[in-house]
Design a protein around this motif. Structure first.
Motif, PDB file in Angstrom:
ATOM      1  N   CYS A  48      -2.866  -0.950  -6.536  1.00 10.71           N
ATOM      2  CA  CYS A  48      -1.775  -1.557  -5.789  1.00 10.71           C
ATOM      3  C   CYS A  48      -1.390  -2.749  -6.845  1.00 10.71           C
ATOM      4  O   CYS A  48       0.069  -2.990  -6.869  1.00 10.71           O
ATOM      5  CB  CYS A  48      -2.250  -2.226  -4.553  1.00 10.71           C
ATOM      6  N   HIS A  75      -4.836   6.284   0.202  1.00 10.90           N
ATOM      7  CA  HIS A  75      -5.748   5.082   0.059  1.00 10.90           C
ATOM      8  C   HIS A  75      -7.180   5.404   0.537  1.00 10.90           C
ATOM      9  O   HIS A  75      -7.995   4.949  -0.015  1.00 10.90           O
ATOM     10  CB  HIS A  75      -5.347   3.654   0.687  1.00 10.90           C
ATOM     11  N   GLU A 105       1.041  -1.209  -0.121  1.00  6.16           N
ATOM     12  CA  GLU A 105      -0.005   0.149   0.073  1.00  6.16           C
ATOM     13  C   GLU A 105       0.851   1.463   0.061  1.00  6.16           C
ATOM     14  O   GLU A 105       0.647   2.158  -0.798  1.00  6.16           O
ATOM     15  CB  GLU A 105      -0.905  -0.049   1.246  1.00  6.16           C
ATOM     16  N   ASP A 128      -6.833  -1.507   2.895  1.00  8.25           N
ATOM     17  CA  ASP A 128      -7.363  -1.947   1.718  1.00  8.25           C
ATOM     18  C   ASP A 128      -6.451  -3.040   1.205  1.00  8.25           C
ATOM     19  O   ASP A 128      -7.385  -3.746   0.633  1.00  8.25           O
ATOM     20  CB  ASP A 128      -7.560  -0.592   0.623  1.00  8.25           C
ATOM     21  N   PHE A 131      -8.620   0.829  -5.075  1.00  6.82           N
ATOM     22  CA  PHE A 131      -7.260   0.932  -4.572  1.00  6.82           C
ATOM     23  C   PHE A 131      -6.400  -0.281  -4.496  1.00  6.82           C
ATOM     24  O   PHE A 131      -5.257  -0.211  -4.958  1.00  6.82           O
ATOM     25  CB  PHE A 131      -7.171   1.558  -3.056  1.00  6.82           C
ATOM     26  N   GLU A 170       1.043   4.228  -2.813  1.00  7.45           N
ATOM     27  CA  GLU A 170       0.749   5.621  -2.420  1.00  7.45           C
ATOM     28  C   GLU A 170       1.918   6.349  -2.721  1.00  7.45           C
ATOM     29  O   GLU A 170       1.723   7.680  -3.374  1.00  7.45           O
ATOM     30  CB  GLU A 170       0.488   5.704  -1.025  1.00  7.45           C
TER      31      GLU A 170
END
Length: 903
Positions: free
Chosen positions: A132, A120, A109, A430, A128, A113
Motif C-alpha cells: 500500500c 489483501h 487498500e 490491513d 500488504f 488491490e
C-alpha cells in the motif's frame, strides 16, 4: 485606440523599448512561476510573524483520499481554498495552508488491490501495508505535481500523511483519551457490515442505491393464533425482497392497529422450507403500507430488525457470514452467496407452493459508498465512540460556527437528527492505524498502550505490562483491528496544531497553539456527515470547543447535462485535459464563476472568457507601461492638482477595493470575480484608459500618470488570488524591487492587500460622463469621423457636473452645453412584442386574432394590462415597443443616464 490595440504604440522608440511582448504566453509563464514560488518559499508559513501578531489565518484543508487521479472536482475545490489562502496571505500577517494525504484505510487498500491485481487476504498485514505504501507514494507524488500545476499556494513544508508515525501517534492518543473519558466502548452487537470489503462500517459510510429486484409474497403456515391452535391449512402472507433471510427469521410482527390481523398476535408461525417456529408479536414499528402489512423479523435485515431484536429479546440466528456467504443455519443453501441463495430459495418456495407471487420491484437499498455493495447487518465485536447521548451538544457546537453558505448548516443538522448508531471506529482491514490495545486471555481485561510509547502496533510490539493488571494473567492478546480512516482524518485540526501529550505536565498541549481554533474548514457538501461532523465530535471531546470559526462548503462539478461525474458513466474530465487547452489561470477564472455551495455544470464558456481576460490584462498593462515613465519617476500629486476624471477613477478604485475586500471576507468569490472583471474591462479599459491615453498622447500629465500606475498596481493585487501567474509575470516585469532570479522573490502574492486611499468624487456624475464620452466615440465611428475630429457643439442633459472639461477635452468638443431640461422628444408606440410561450398556451386559437388586432393598431394598455381582440393580457405576456423621435436641430443620442444632441 483601445487597450486591445496596445501593440500599436505611437512612435518607433516606444515599440523598440517596450518591456512586454505583444502576446502573453501562458505556456512559458505558468510552469516558470510554479517552480519559482516553491524555490523561493513564497508560500511558507511565517510563524514568527504569526506569533508576533498573536494571530494566523489557519485553514484546515481536507486531505484528499489517495484512491486515484485528480478530477475537476479537485481542481474546483483546491482552487476555492487557494482563493482564500492567497487573499488572506496579502491581508493578514501569516497564513497556514497545509496539505495532507489520506493514505490509510479502505480506499488505499482497494487502490492497491486494483493496481497490483491482488487481494489483501493473501498477504500478512506487514507485507500488504508495504505494498500500500509503495502504491500510495507513486500516487502522492503525482498528486503533488498536479496540485502544484494548478498554482495552489500550499506550504509544501507543512504536509502530512495520515499513515505517518506522527499522525498515527495523534490518532492513537485520541483513542486513549476518549477511552479514559468514558466516551468509547467495545461491544459485541449488530453492526453494519460490508461483505465485499469484509469489514464493519459506520452509518455515514452508507449511501442509497436504486435497485431492481423481485417482491415475493410468501405463505407462512399459521401454527397458533392468539386464541389457540390454528385451523389446518391456515396461512398468512409475508412480502419480502430478501427471501435468503428466511433461515434467519426469528419473529413475525403485526401493527397494533391492524384489526384484520390482531387475532394472529400471541400465536406462532412456521417459516417455510426452514421449519423454525416463530412468535407473532404486535409492534408499532410495522409499516402497514408495505406488502401485506405482516412483517418477518430476521437477524438481521435492517435497522428495524435490530430494534426488534433488542426490544423483544429475540434469539439470534446468523445465516450470512462476513463474506456474504450463507452459513450452516441456511441448511442446504450453506456456501452460496446471498444472491445465489435468493434465486435458489425462490425456486424451492415455488416448488413447495409457498410462493404466492413474485413481481418486479424498484426499491432503494443501503450500499457501502466505497464499493457500492449492499450492506448486511452482522453481530460482531467492534469499538464505538459514544455519540447518541450528546447529539444536542454537537448540534449546538455546529451552531457556534459561521456557515458559508448559511443553508449548509441544515445538512449538518439533519444528519445529527437522523443518527441511529454510535460511531463504529474499528475496521477489519490491513491498511490502517492499529488500535493500541491488548486483551487478557483469562479475564478479557482491556490493556491500553502507554501514551509515551505511541505509535504502536500490537501485532508487532510488546504490551506495556507483563501481566494483566486485573487478574495477573500472562497471556495478552493483541488487537488485530485498525481504525476507520475517518477516525484519523477527523483529527486534522489537532494534527496541524501539533496536539500531543506532555508527560511532565500530564496534559495535552499544542505545538502551534496560534492555529487553534482554525479560522476555516473548507470542504464539499458531500462529506459534511463524514468529515465535518466527526471532526466536530473529536475536537469537541478533546478540547471542549469547536475546531473552526467558519466553514466554507463547496458544491460539486457536474457534466454538461448536470449529471454527477463518475468513471462508470464515462463523463469524468481530468484537469490535465482542460489545462492542455486552456491556461491554468483561465481554469481558475472558471472555478470562481459559481456561488459556493451550489452544484454546477462544467462548461468551456468561462474558460474562454478567462483566456480573453488574461490577454486584456496583458494588453492594458503594455499600454500603461508605454504611456507612463518608470515607477520611481512618478509621485503622488496634491489632490487639488488631479483632474476630475483622474480623481473619479481613484475614487471608483477605492469603492471597488472596499467592495471586493468585503466579498473576499465573506467567500463570495463569484461576485468578487464578476465585479472586478466588469470594473477593469468596462470602466477602466473601455472608458478611463482611452481618456488617459488621449490626454498623455497630447502632453504629459503627472496626475494621469499617477492614477494609471496606482490603478494598475491595484488591479494586479486584486486579480492576484484569481490569476496568480499573469499577475506575477506583470508584477515582476514592471514593479518588483528584486530581479526575477534573485534568491528573495518580491512576489505580488506577498504584497499587502490594497486599502482605500481616501479619494472622493461624485461617482454618479463621473459614470454619466463616461457614458457621454462612449456615446460620442460611437457617434464619430458611425459617422466615419476620426476620434480626434472636432465637434462644434454638443448639448447634454444629465448629471455630469464637474466633468464638463473632461468630456469636452476627450471628445474635442468646441462648446459643451449642459441642459436644464430634457430635449423635446416624441414617443410613439410602434407595436407589441408578445411572449408566445405564455400567450400561446393560454389563448390557443385566439392568437391569430390577437396578432391581427396588434397589426391593425387596435389595442390599448390599461393599468399595466393589454386589451386586445376581446381579451386582456397580463403584463408578463407582452412588452410595448416605442420609438422616440427628436425633431429639433442636430442628432439626438440616448444613453442610460443622459441625452445628447450633437450639432
Amino acid at each position: 485606440m483601445s487597450a486591445d490595440d496596445a501593440g500599436a504604440a505611437d512612435g518607433p522608440d516606444a515599440a523598440a523599448e517596450e518591456s512586454l511582448p505583444t502576446e502573453y504566453d501562458p505556456d512559458a509563464v505558468e510552469p516558470k512561476w510554479q517552480d519559482r514560488w516553491v524555490e523561493a518559499d513564497t508560500y511558507a508559513y511565517d510563524r514568527e510573524a504569526a506569533v508576533d501578531a498573536d494571530t494566523a489565518f489557519s485553514i484546515d484543508t481536507p486531505p484528499p483520499t489517495v484512491s486515484g487521479d485528480l478530477h475537476m472536482g479537485h481542481l474546483y475545490q483546491f482552487t476555492l481554498q487557494d482563493f482564500v489562502a492567497r487573499y488572506h496571505r496579502m491581508a493578514d500577517p501569516a497564513v497556514y495552508f497545509p496539505f495532507g494525504y489520506d493514505d490509510n484505510g479502505i480506499a488505499s487498500e482497494r487502490l492497491t488491490e486494483r493496481e497490483l491485481g491482488i487481494r489483501h487476504q493473501n498477504f500478512t498485514r506487514r507485507e500488504f501495508q508495504e505494498k500500500c505504501r509503495e502504491v500510495c507514494r507513486d500516487y502522492e507524488d503525482a498528486f503533488t505535481d498536479d496540485v502544484q500545476s494548478l498554482a495552489v499556494s500550499v506550504d509544501w513544508d507543512n504536509t502530512y500523511k495520515t499513515i505517518s508515525p506522527s499522525v498515527r501517534r495523534v490518532s492513537q492518543l485520541s483513542f486513549i483519551d476518549l477511552y479514559e473519558q468514558g466516551r468509547e466502548y467495545r461491544q459485541r452487537a449488530p453492526t453494519i457490515w460490508c461483505p465485499d470489503c469484509e469489514t464493519a462500517i459506520s452509518q455515514v459510510e452508507q449511501e442509497d442505491k436504486h435497485k431492481s429486484t423481485l417482491f415475493n409474497d410468501i405463505a407462512f403456515d399459521l401454527v397458533e393464533t392468539g386464541d389457540g391452535p390454528a385451523h389446518d391449512g391456515a396461512t398468512f402472507t409475508i412480502s419480502t425482497t430478501r427471501p435468503e433471510l428466511l433461515p434467519a427469521c426469528v419473529a413475525v410482527f403485526v401493527h397494533p392497529d391492524d384489526e384484520d390481523n390482531q387475532d394472529l398476535v400471541g400465536g406462532t408461525a412456521e417459516v417455510p422450507i426452514f421449519g423454525q417456529e416463530v412468535p407473532i408479536i404486535a409492534d408499532e414499528r410495522v409499516d402497514q403500507e408495505t406488502g401485506s402489512g405482516i412483517v418477518m423479523s430476521c437477524t438481521f435485515g435492517d435497522q428495524t430488525d435490530i430494534e426488534w431484536y433488542q426490544a423483544h429479546d429475540l434469539p439470534l440466528r446468523i445465516a450470512i457470514d462476513e463474506s456474504g456467504t450463507m452459513t450452516d443455519v441456511a441448511g442446504d443453501y450453506q456456501g452460496l452467496t446471498t444472491e445465489e441463495a435468493r434465486e435458489a430459495i425462490i425456486e424451492d418456495l415455488d416448488e413447495t407452493g409457498a410462493l404466492v407471487e413474485s413481481r418486479d420491484h424498484q426499491h432503494t437499498v443501503q450500499v457501502h459508498e466505497r464499493c457500492e455493495v449492499e450492506v448486511e447487518y452482522l453481530v460482531t465485536e467492534q469499538w464505538y465512540v459514544e455519540m447518541l447521548d450528546k447529539t444536542d451538544e454537537y448540534l449546538d457546537a455546529g451552531e457556534g460556527m459561521e456557515w458559508y453558505p448559511e443553508k449548509m448548516f441544515t445538512r449538518y443538522q439533519h444528519w445529527i437528527e437522523g443518527l441511529e448508531w454510535d460511531w463504529c471506529i474499528s475496521r477489519q482491514r490491513d491498511s490502517g492505524i492499529p488500535i493500541p490495545v491488548w486483551y487478557c486471555e483469562d479475564c478479557g481485561e482491556t490493556v491500553m498502550a502507554d501514551k509515551a510509547d505511541l505509535p504502536v502496533d500490537p501485532l508487532a510490539d510488546d504490551p506495556p505490562v507483563d501481566a494483566c493488571p486485573e487478574c495477573g494473567g500472562s497471556e495478552l492478546r493483541p488487537e488485530e483491528d485498525v481504525f476507520d480512516t475517518w477516525a484519523t482524518s477527523s483529527l486534522t485540526p489537532l494534527i496541524n496544531a501539533g496536539w500531543d501529550w506532555d508527560a511532565e505536565e500530564e496534559e495535552f498541549t499544542m505545538e502551534r497553539p496560534e492555529l487553534y481554533q482554525f479560522d476555516l474548514r473548507p470542504q464539499g457538501h458531500d462529506i459534511i456527515s463524514f468529515w465535518l461532523f466527526h471532526t466536530v465530535v473529536k475536537c469537541y471531546e478533546h478540547t471542549g470547543e469547536v475546531p473552526f470559526e467558519s466553514v466554507m462548503i463547496n458544491g460539486m462539478v457536474l457534466d454538461e447535462n448536470r449529471e454527477a461525474m463518475s468513471k462508470s458513466k464515462g463523463n469524468v474530465i481530468p484537469p490535465s485535459e482542460v489545462t492542455e487547452n486552456f491556461p491554468v489561470d483561465a481554469a481558475r477564472f472558471w472555478a470562481a464563476g459559481t456561488s459556493i455551495g451550489d452544484d454546477f455544470p462544467y462548461k468551456e464558456g468561462d474558460l474562454e472568457a478567462g483566456e480573453r481576460l488574461l490577454q486584456k490584462l496583458w494588453n492594458a498593462s503594455r499600454l500603461i507601461d508605454q504611456l507612463t515613465p518608470a515607477e520611481g519617476a512618478i509621485s503622488e500629486p496634491a489632490e487639488a492638482d488631479l483632474a476630475a476624471v483622474d480623481r473619479w477613477m481613484l475614487a471608483e478604485l477605492d469603492a471597488t477595493v472596499a467592495s471586493l475586500t468585503e466579498k473576499f471576507e465573506d467567500y463570495e468569490f463569484s461576485k468578487a470575480r464578476n465585479e472586478l472583471r466588469s470594473f477593469f474591462w468596462n470602466t477602466f479599459c473601455d472608458d478611463y484608459l482611452e481618456i488617459a491615453k488621449q490626454r498623455l498622447d497630447e502632453g504629459g500629465d503627472p496626475g494621469t500618470e499617477y492614477a494609471l500606475v496606482t490603478a494598475h498596481r491595484t488591479f494586479l493585487k486584486l486579480f492576484a488570488p484569481f490569476l496568480p501567474h499573469v499577475t506575477e509575470e506583470l508584477w515582476q516585469r514592471l514593479y518588483a524591487d528584486d530581479a526575477e532570479d534573485s534568491e528573495d522573490l518580491d512576489s505580488v502574492h506577498t504584497e499587502d492587500w490594497p486599502e482605500t486611499l481616501g479619494y472622493e468624487a461624485d461617482l454618479e456624475a463621473g459614470e454619466t460622463a463616461m457614458e457621454v464620452i462612449a456615446a460620442l466615440r460611437r457617434y464619430k465611428t458611425d459617422s466615419g469621423l476620426a476620434l480626434n475630429a472636432d465637434l462644434d457643439h454638443v448639448s447634454v442633459y444629465g448629471h455630469v457636473a464637474g466633468f464638463e472639461d473632461a468630456v469636452a477635452e476627450a471628445m474635442h468638443v468646441g462648446e459643451l452645453e449642459i441642459l436644464d431640461e430634457a430635449p423635446e422628444v416624441t414617443t410613439e408606440v410602434t407595436g407589441v412584442d408578445l411572449d408566445y410561450s405564455l400567450v400561446g398556451p393560454e389563448y390557443g386559437s385566439e392568437v391569430g386574432d390577437i396578432d391581427a388586432a396588434i397589426e391593425a393598431g387596435e389595442f390599448e394598455e390599461v393599468d399595466g394590462k393589454l386589451q386586445v381582440a376581446g381579451v386582456e393580457l397580463d403584463a408578463e405576456m407582452f412588452e410595448i415597443e416605442e420609438a422616440r423621435t427628436y425633431s429639433g436641430q442636430g442628432e439626438m443620442i440616448e444613453t442610460e443616464s443622459a441625452i445628447l444632441v450633437v450639432g
